[in-house]
Enzyme design. Structure first.
Site, PDB file in Angstrom:
ATOM      1  N   ASP A   1     -15.617 -28.217  62.894  1.00  0.00           N
ATOM      2  CA  ASP A   1     -14.055 -28.429  62.922  1.00  0.00           C
ATOM      3  C   ASP A   1     -13.265 -27.066  62.507  1.00  0.00           C
ATOM      4  OD1 ASP A   1     -13.217 -30.813  63.909  1.00  0.00           O
ATOM      5  OD2 ASP A   1     -13.992 -31.779  61.973  1.00  0.00           O
TER       6      ASP A   1
ATOM      7  N   GLN B   1     -15.393 -37.599  61.825  1.00  0.00           N
ATOM      8  CA  GLN B   1     -14.122 -37.841  62.409  1.00  0.00           C
ATOM      9  C   GLN B   1     -12.963 -38.305  61.490  1.00  0.00           C
ATOM     10  OE1 GLN B   1     -13.634 -37.451  65.646  1.00  0.00           O
ATOM     11  NE2 GLN B   1     -11.642 -38.222  65.476  1.00  0.00           N
TER      12      GLN B   1
ATOM     13  N   LYS C   1     -16.509 -37.139  72.860  1.00  0.00           N
ATOM     14  CA  LYS C   1     -17.323 -35.886  72.281  1.00  0.00           C
ATOM     15  C   LYS C   1     -18.719 -36.032  72.460  1.00  0.00           C
ATOM     16  CE  LYS C   1     -13.985 -35.020  68.694  1.00  0.00           C
ATOM     17  NZ  LYS C   1     -13.314 -35.386  67.420  1.00  0.00           N
TER      18      LYS C   1
HETATM   19  N1  GUN Z   1      -9.214 -36.516  64.483  1.00  0.00           N
HETATM   20  C1  GUN Z   1      -8.434 -36.077  65.530  1.00  0.00           C
HETATM   21  N2  GUN Z   1      -8.998 -34.722  65.879  1.00  0.00           N
HETATM   22  C2  GUN Z   1      -9.614 -34.566  64.914  1.00  0.00           C
HETATM   23  C3  GUN Z   1     -10.580 -33.264  64.845  1.00  0.00           C
HETATM   24  O1  GUN Z   1     -10.262 -32.278  65.617  1.00  0.00           O
HETATM   25  N3  GUN Z   1     -11.703 -33.448  64.016  1.00  0.00           N
HETATM   26  C4  GUN Z   1     -11.905 -34.381  63.398  1.00  0.00           C
HETATM   27  N4  GUN Z   1     -12.845 -34.400  62.462  1.00  0.00           N
HETATM   28  N5  GUN Z   1     -11.309 -35.418  63.368  1.00  0.00           N
HETATM   29  C5  GUN Z   1     -10.179 -35.676  64.119  1.00  0.00           C
END
Ligand code: GUN
Length: 303
Positions: A122, A99, A55
């Site tokens: 998100d 996350q 990311k």
């Molecule tokens: N963990 C796995 N996929 C995601 C996501 O799309 N957002 C977040 N915040 N955590 C994740």
């Protein structure tokens, strides 16, 4: 039997990132502001560490500012909520992503609820979930948004339309299944959400013109559950062990038995290089959108 077009999510995500990079460069030149995404990770989950690194790299690659805050898994929920509160108030921060999964002593619902809805890139906050449910503009969760982009593209390439099609979504999570259902309803599909307690799941899936698999179980959806000519979107990312002449190896597979399903599907996303690459590209899309809305700038077309 159908022709089983393979939907190239990696190529689509690359084009999306290029478009976003151009928007970022235009906005920075015009306003002297750089969108900023902060990712918070708590603990040492190896898969999460890889996602978070990726990311950060992809955020910087399109010209945005990326900050990663790493906290030990001894962090208390109160400390994390305090950090979220600080980031909410920091006007230099446009997007906040915590996350998941979080360590067991924390409530992810409580932490998500603490993120300002404007910065919730998100799209998990109840305000954004509610906006999607009633058809208001908001921030849409990344994986369903990316899945819809790929589906729309595949449907258009077949001179086809989404309206009136029966979409079956296997999985009812807040992150994928439920928002995917809302997105497809907004596209005038007839939507069924199936899940682990659904009776006659194979028959329900065989009714689908669009089949979305988001159950988190490797190759769960069998080839003969796919109606001939259906569009298949596989959201699963499962790591399994396979035996090879050189010994056991690890391999990533989806929630659909791809080799068996592709002969029935009109178009299908592979794993890897299907929906997966779209998730981070859509996170960047959402960060740009949040930045524009926070600065009262028009959201570029297609974002
Ligand atoms: N963990 C796995 N996929 C995601 C996501 O799309 N957002 C977040 N915040 N955590 C994740």
């Amino acid at each position: 039997m159908s022709n089983g077009q393979i939907i190239d999510g990696a190529a689509y995500a690359e084009q999306l990132r290029q478009r976003l990079a151009q928007h970022v460069s235009d906005l920075t030149a015009a306003h002297g502001l750089v969108p900023c995404l902060v990712v918070v990770i708590v603990g040492e989950d190896p898969a999460s560490q890889i996602y978070v690194k990726s990311k950060g790299e992809q955020t910087r690659a399109i010209g945005m500012e990326s900050r990663t805050i790493r906290l030990p898994d001894t962090t208390s929920e109160a400390e994390l909520l305090h950090l979220v509160d600080e980031l909410n108030r920091d006007t230099a921060v446009n997007g906040i992503l915590v996350q998941l999964p979080l360590p067991k002593h924390m409530s992810s619902l409580k932490v998500i609820d603490a993120i300002s809805a404007d910065k919730d890139v998100d799209g998990f906050h109840v305000v954004n979930a509610g906006r999607l449910a009633v058809g208001l503009e908001g921030i849409v969760p990344c994986t369903p948004l990316g899945s819809l982009m790929l589906l729309k593209d595949a449907v258009a390439k077949n001179n086809d339309t989404l309206a009136g099609k029966h979409a079956v979504i296997v999985g009812r999570s807040n992150i994928v299944g439920k928002p995917m259902a809302q997105l497809l309803l907004n596209q005038d599909c007839t939507v069924t959400i199936a899940h682990s307690k659904t009776r006659n799941l194979a028959e329900v899936c065989r009714e689908a013109d669009i089949l979305v698999a988001a159950v988190g179980r490797p190759r769960f959806v069998q080839g003969d559950w796919v109606k001939d000519g259906a569009y298949v979107i596989d959201v699963g990312i499962n790591r399994i062990q396979i035996d090879t002449p050189e010994g056991p190896k690890s391999k990533v597979v989806g929630d659909v038995d791809f080799d068996a399903a592709k002969d029935h599907a009109r178009a299908i996303t592979p794993v890897p290089k299907g929906v997966g690459p779209m998730t981070i590209a859509c996170l960047l899309n959402n960060t740009l959108k949040a930045f524009c809305l926070q600065n009262s700038l028009p959201v570029p077309d297609g974002v």
